[in-house]
Design a protein around this motif. Structure first.
Motif, PDB file in Angstrom:
ATOM      1  N   ALA A 163     -48.484  36.663   1.660  1.00  0.00           N
ATOM      2  CA  ALA A 163     -49.968  36.285   1.321  1.00  0.00           C
ATOM      3  C   ALA A 163     -50.522  37.051   0.588  1.00  0.00           C
ATOM      4  O   ALA A 163     -50.448  38.292   0.785  1.00  0.00           O
ATOM      5  CB  ALA A 163     -50.440  35.546   2.477  1.00  0.00           C
ATOM      6  N   TYR A 199     -59.709  34.126  -4.424  1.00  0.00           N
ATOM      7  CA  TYR A 199     -58.720  33.478  -4.357  1.00  0.00           C
ATOM      8  C   TYR A 199     -57.652  33.868  -3.191  1.00  0.00           C
ATOM      9  O   TYR A 199     -57.596  35.011  -2.773  1.00  0.00           O
ATOM     10  CB  TYR A 199     -57.854  33.151  -5.688  1.00  0.00           C
ATOM     11  N   THR A 257     -46.071  33.993  -7.350  1.00  0.00           N
ATOM     12  CA  THR A 257     -47.155  33.564  -6.526  1.00  0.00           C
ATOM     13  C   THR A 257     -47.594  32.187  -6.890  1.00  0.00           C
ATOM     14  O   THR A 257     -47.748  31.675  -7.927  1.00  0.00           O
ATOM     15  CB  THR A 257     -48.639  34.576  -6.872  1.00  0.00           C
ATOM     16  N   LEU A 258     -47.897  31.689  -5.766  1.00  0.00           N
ATOM     17  CA  LEU A 258     -48.643  30.218  -5.848  1.00  0.00           C
ATOM     18  C   LEU A 258     -49.956  30.214  -5.202  1.00  0.00           C
ATOM     19  O   LEU A 258     -50.407  30.698  -4.205  1.00  0.00           O
ATOM     20  CB  LEU A 258     -47.817  29.188  -4.809  1.00  0.00           C
ATOM     21  N   ARG A 259     -50.870  30.239  -6.359  1.00  0.00           N
ATOM     22  CA  ARG A 259     -52.438  30.376  -5.885  1.00  0.00           C
ATOM     23  C   ARG A 259     -52.709  29.254  -5.335  1.00  0.00           C
ATOM     24  O   ARG A 259     -52.763  28.061  -5.887  1.00  0.00           O
ATOM     25  CB  ARG A 259     -53.072  30.738  -7.201  1.00  0.00           C
ATOM     26  N   ILE A 260     -53.648  29.265  -4.430  1.00  0.00           N
ATOM     27  CA  ILE A 260     -53.902  28.160  -3.510  1.00  0.00           C
ATOM     28  C   ILE A 260     -55.496  27.890  -3.645  1.00  0.00           C
ATOM     29  O   ILE A 260     -55.671  26.644  -4.004  1.00  0.00           O
ATOM     30  CB  ILE A 260     -53.765  28.295  -1.962  1.00  0.00           C
ATOM     31  N   THR A 261     -56.285  28.802  -3.849  1.00  0.00           N
ATOM     32  CA  THR A 261     -57.568  28.532  -4.276  1.00  0.00           C
ATOM     33  C   THR A 261     -58.114  29.485  -5.335  1.00  0.00           C
ATOM     34  O   THR A 261     -57.427  30.597  -5.424  1.00  0.00           O
ATOM     35  CB  THR A 261     -58.541  28.983  -2.893  1.00  0.00           C
ATOM     36  N   GLY A 290     -53.361  33.308  -2.194  1.00  0.00           N
ATOM     37  CA  GLY A 290     -52.106  32.829  -2.700  1.00  0.00           C
ATOM     38  C   GLY A 290     -50.821  33.048  -1.510  1.00  0.00           C
ATOM     39  O   GLY A 290     -51.168  33.862  -0.764  1.00  0.00           O
ATOM     40  N   ALA A 291     -49.975  32.301  -1.964  1.00  0.00           N
ATOM     41  CA  ALA A 291     -48.592  32.492  -1.171  1.00  0.00           C
ATOM     42  C   ALA A 291     -47.533  33.119  -1.946  1.00  0.00           C
ATOM     43  O   ALA A 291     -47.556  32.620  -3.144  1.00  0.00           O
ATOM     44  CB  ALA A 291     -48.208  31.269  -0.774  1.00  0.00           C
ATOM     45  N   ASP A 334     -58.401  27.225  -7.773  1.00  0.00           N
ATOM     46  CA  ASP A 334     -57.595  26.010  -8.272  1.00  0.00           C
ATOM     47  C   ASP A 334     -56.146  26.603  -7.828  1.00  0.00           C
ATOM     48  O   ASP A 334     -55.519  27.519  -7.948  1.00  0.00           O
ATOM     49  CB  ASP A 334     -57.540  26.293  -9.927  1.00  0.00           C
ATOM     50  N   THR A 335     -55.318  25.512  -7.580  1.00  0.00           N
ATOM     51  CA  THR A 335     -53.912  25.591  -7.490  1.00  0.00           C
ATOM     52  C   THR A 335     -53.116  25.762  -8.668  1.00  0.00           C
ATOM     53  O   THR A 335     -53.349  24.799  -9.678  1.00  0.00           O
ATOM     54  CB  THR A 335     -53.229  24.460  -6.717  1.00  0.00           C
ATOM     55  N   ASP A 336     -52.547  26.806  -8.969  1.00  0.00           N
ATOM     56  CA  ASP A 336     -51.458  26.947 -10.042  1.00  0.00           C
ATOM     57  C   ASP A 336     -50.373  28.094  -9.646  1.00  0.00           C
ATOM     58  O   ASP A 336     -50.432  28.652  -8.669  1.00  0.00           O
ATOM     59  CB  ASP A 336     -52.298  27.484 -11.136  1.00  0.00           C
TER      60      ASP A 336
END
Length: 157
Positions: free
Chosen positions: A93, A108, A135-139, A110-111, A141-143
């Motif tokens: 993370a 932000y 990376t999967l950004r969670i906050t 991310g995972a 915005d999700t992208d």
């Protein structure tokens, strides 16, 4: 953010005090990671084939300031016929902040995933790695960010 940083630091210190590494030829490594996100990298062994890597990234360019802390759990596998060379995979993370001059900043979460190669020079306290960290950004915005390819250069101890 202070609580998360404290938890990560305590986890790293606990890992340093209680672990040993058998698959890799080093226990700890400290140095730099160079790619689109330059930063400081610290690795420590957790068990016979796993390591914890902490990466502190920073960047400042054209009125944009960026800082990120990433923690990764990495599983190591030796590559047959190539002493000192391992491939690894894992996940973790990240937490970061970006501030654009004249605008409010964002924090932000991310995972992350990781896939890479790790080489320890025999007879020298030098470790090199080449990895990819998507990376999967969670906050906020999700992208999805396709990842950073980086070269790690570390002193082992």
């Amino acid at each position: 953010m202070k609580k998360l940083f404290t938890i990560l630091c305590c986890t790293a210190m606990f890992a340093l005090a209680t672990t040993s590494v058998k698959a890799q030829s080093y226990k700890n490594a400290l140095g730099g990671r160079f790619g689109s996100y330059n930063g400081v990298s610290f690795k420590t062994g957790l068990n016979k084939n796993a390591m914890l890597e902490l990466i502190g990234n920073f960047r400042s360019s054209r009125g944009v300031n960026y800082v990120q802390l990433t923690g990764l759990y990495e599983v190591y596998n030796p590559i047959g016929g190539a002493p000192g060379l391992n491939w690894y995979y894992g996940g973790g993370a990240s937490i970061g902040s970006v501030k654009v001059k004249g605008f409010d900043g964002d924090v932000y979460l991310g995972a992350n995933g990781v896939l890479g190669l790790d080489y320890k020079f025999k007879g020298a306290p030098i470790n090199l790695s080449l990895d990819w960290i998507p990376t999967l950004r969670i906050t906020p915005d999700t992208d999805f960010y396709g990842g950073d390819i980086g070269l790690g250069v570390r002193f082992t101890f």
